[in-house]
Write a protein that holds these residues in place. Sequence first.
Motif, PDB file in Angstrom:
ATOM      1  N   ASN A  22       0.957  -1.193   0.062  1.00 26.19           N
ATOM      2  CA  ASN A  22      -0.066  -0.095  -0.040  1.00 26.19           C
ATOM      3  C   ASN A  22       1.008   1.269   0.038  1.00 26.19           C
ATOM      4  N   GLY A  29      -1.331  -6.498   5.421  1.00 22.71           N
ATOM      5  CA  GLY A  29      -1.700  -8.079   5.513  1.00 22.71           C
ATOM      6  C   GLY A  29      -1.495  -8.738   4.343  1.00 22.71           C
ATOM      7  N   ASP A  32       1.780  -8.491   1.657  1.00 23.77           N
ATOM      8  CA  ASP A  32       2.679  -7.628   2.151  1.00 23.77           C
ATOM      9  C   ASP A  32       3.154  -7.981   3.463  1.00 23.77           C
ATOM     10  N   THR A 121      -5.949  -8.448  -6.024  1.00 25.92           N
ATOM     11  CA  THR A 121      -7.024  -9.426  -6.016  1.00 25.92           C
ATOM     12  C   THR A 121      -7.560  -9.950  -4.751  1.00 25.92           C
TER      13      THR A 121
HETATM   14  N1  AR6 Z   1       2.229 -15.692  -1.859  1.00 27.05           N
HETATM   15  C1  AR6 Z   1       1.192 -15.444  -2.908  1.00 27.05           C
HETATM   16  N2  AR6 Z   1      -0.093 -14.930  -3.021  1.00 27.05           N
HETATM   17  C2  AR6 Z   1      -0.291 -14.423  -1.809  1.00 27.05           C
HETATM   18  C3  AR6 Z   1       0.280 -14.727  -0.572  1.00 27.05           C
HETATM   19  C4  AR6 Z   1       1.340 -15.248  -0.570  1.00 27.05           C
HETATM   20  N3  AR6 Z   1       2.192 -15.326   0.512  1.00 27.05           N
HETATM   21  N4  AR6 Z   1      -0.829 -14.284   0.483  1.00 27.05           N
HETATM   22  C5  AR6 Z   1      -1.883 -13.619  -0.216  1.00 27.05           C
HETATM   23  N5  AR6 Z   1      -1.803 -14.156  -1.573  1.00 27.05           N
HETATM   24  P1  AR6 Z   1      -3.303  -8.934  -1.066  1.00 27.05           P
HETATM   25  P2  AR6 Z   1      -4.053  -6.502  -2.550  1.00 27.05           P
HETATM   26  C6  AR6 Z   1      -2.802 -13.624  -2.580  1.00 27.05           C
HETATM   27  O1  AR6 Z   1      -4.462  -8.822  -0.153  1.00 27.05           O
HETATM   28  O2  AR6 Z   1      -5.359  -7.043  -3.013  1.00 27.05           O
HETATM   29  C7  AR6 Z   1      -2.369  -5.541   2.173  1.00 27.05           C
HETATM   30  O3  AR6 Z   1      -2.799  -5.223   3.264  1.00 27.05           O
HETATM   31  C8  AR6 Z   1      -4.079 -13.331  -2.128  1.00 27.05           C
HETATM   32  O4  AR6 Z   1      -4.840 -14.565  -2.133  1.00 27.05           O
HETATM   33  O5  AR6 Z   1      -1.988  -9.341  -0.725  1.00 27.05           O
HETATM   34  O6  AR6 Z   1      -3.277  -5.826  -3.762  1.00 27.05           O
HETATM   35  C9  AR6 Z   1      -1.370  -4.380   1.595  1.00 27.05           C
HETATM   36  O7  AR6 Z   1      -0.636  -3.561   2.688  1.00 27.05           O
HETATM   37  C10 AR6 Z   1      -4.439 -12.582  -3.497  1.00 27.05           C
HETATM   38  O8  AR6 Z   1      -4.987 -13.374  -4.564  1.00 27.05           O
HETATM   39  O9  AR6 Z   1      -2.927  -7.566  -2.025  1.00 27.05           O
HETATM   40  C11 AR6 Z   1      -2.288  -3.419   1.026  1.00 27.05           C
HETATM   41  O10 AR6 Z   1      -2.952  -2.667   1.951  1.00 27.05           O
HETATM   42  C12 AR6 Z   1      -3.382 -11.861  -3.722  1.00 27.05           C
HETATM   43  O11 AR6 Z   1      -2.274 -12.545  -3.247  1.00 27.05           O
HETATM   44  C13 AR6 Z   1      -3.463  -4.412   0.592  1.00 27.05           C
HETATM   45  O12 AR6 Z   1      -3.319  -5.520   1.088  1.00 27.05           O
HETATM   46  C14 AR6 Z   1      -3.305 -10.330  -3.448  1.00 27.05           C
HETATM   47  O13 AR6 Z   1      -3.830 -10.142  -2.449  1.00 27.05           O
HETATM   48  C15 AR6 Z   1      -3.176  -4.688  -0.904  1.00 27.05           C
HETATM   49  O14 AR6 Z   1      -4.186  -5.652  -1.577  1.00 27.05           O
END
Ligand code: AR6
Length: 168
Positions: A22, A29, A32, A121
Amino acid sequence: MIETVRGDITEQRVDAVVNAANSSLLGGGGVDGAIHRKGGEEILAECRALRASKYGGGLPTGQAVATTAGRLPARWVIHTVGPVWSSSEDRSSLLADCHRNSLRVAAELGASTVAFPAISTGVYRWPVESAAEIAVATVKEELRDSSLTLVRFVLFDDDAYGAFSAQL
Ligand code: AR6
């Protein structure tokens, strides 16, 4: 070459892994949280330094910046900020920017291999089929004229793996 795998972005042995960050660059979470947890304090220290210098107002959506990967197997983490999904506004170009700018930063670093998660996503709620279409099309276009040899999409679940694989 572009490939899809099911797995965890923090375990990838590539030159650079992309973080779905972010704009604060100070963690969160999902991807990240996992990157900072496993990569350790060194990543956060470099993110704080970026906030104290070039990115005082935070990293704008669609842009990308690199830090060390700390204790991860990769050498660098490239932090990018995906757009939050909106049903009333088309933010596709910002999601494309994330992929394009991350690959440009990777090339500038001298990286050959890069792993991406499915940016936007998760917490940001972008529908995975649409995200896959934008991500794969943008990476294909960017790789045409690039020194990079491998881009790997690392997908956490069956839906995302299926959607990204279908686009290849
Ligand atoms: N490895 C691969 N994919 C993952 C992992 C992992 N370890 N963990 C989750 N995913 P998100 P965003 C998938 O929420 O939507 C954070 O708080 C997950 O299932 O990580 O871009 C940041 O600080 C999903 O399909 O990223 C921002 O505030 C994908 O990775 C916000 O979340 C992305 O999920 C960003 O949101």
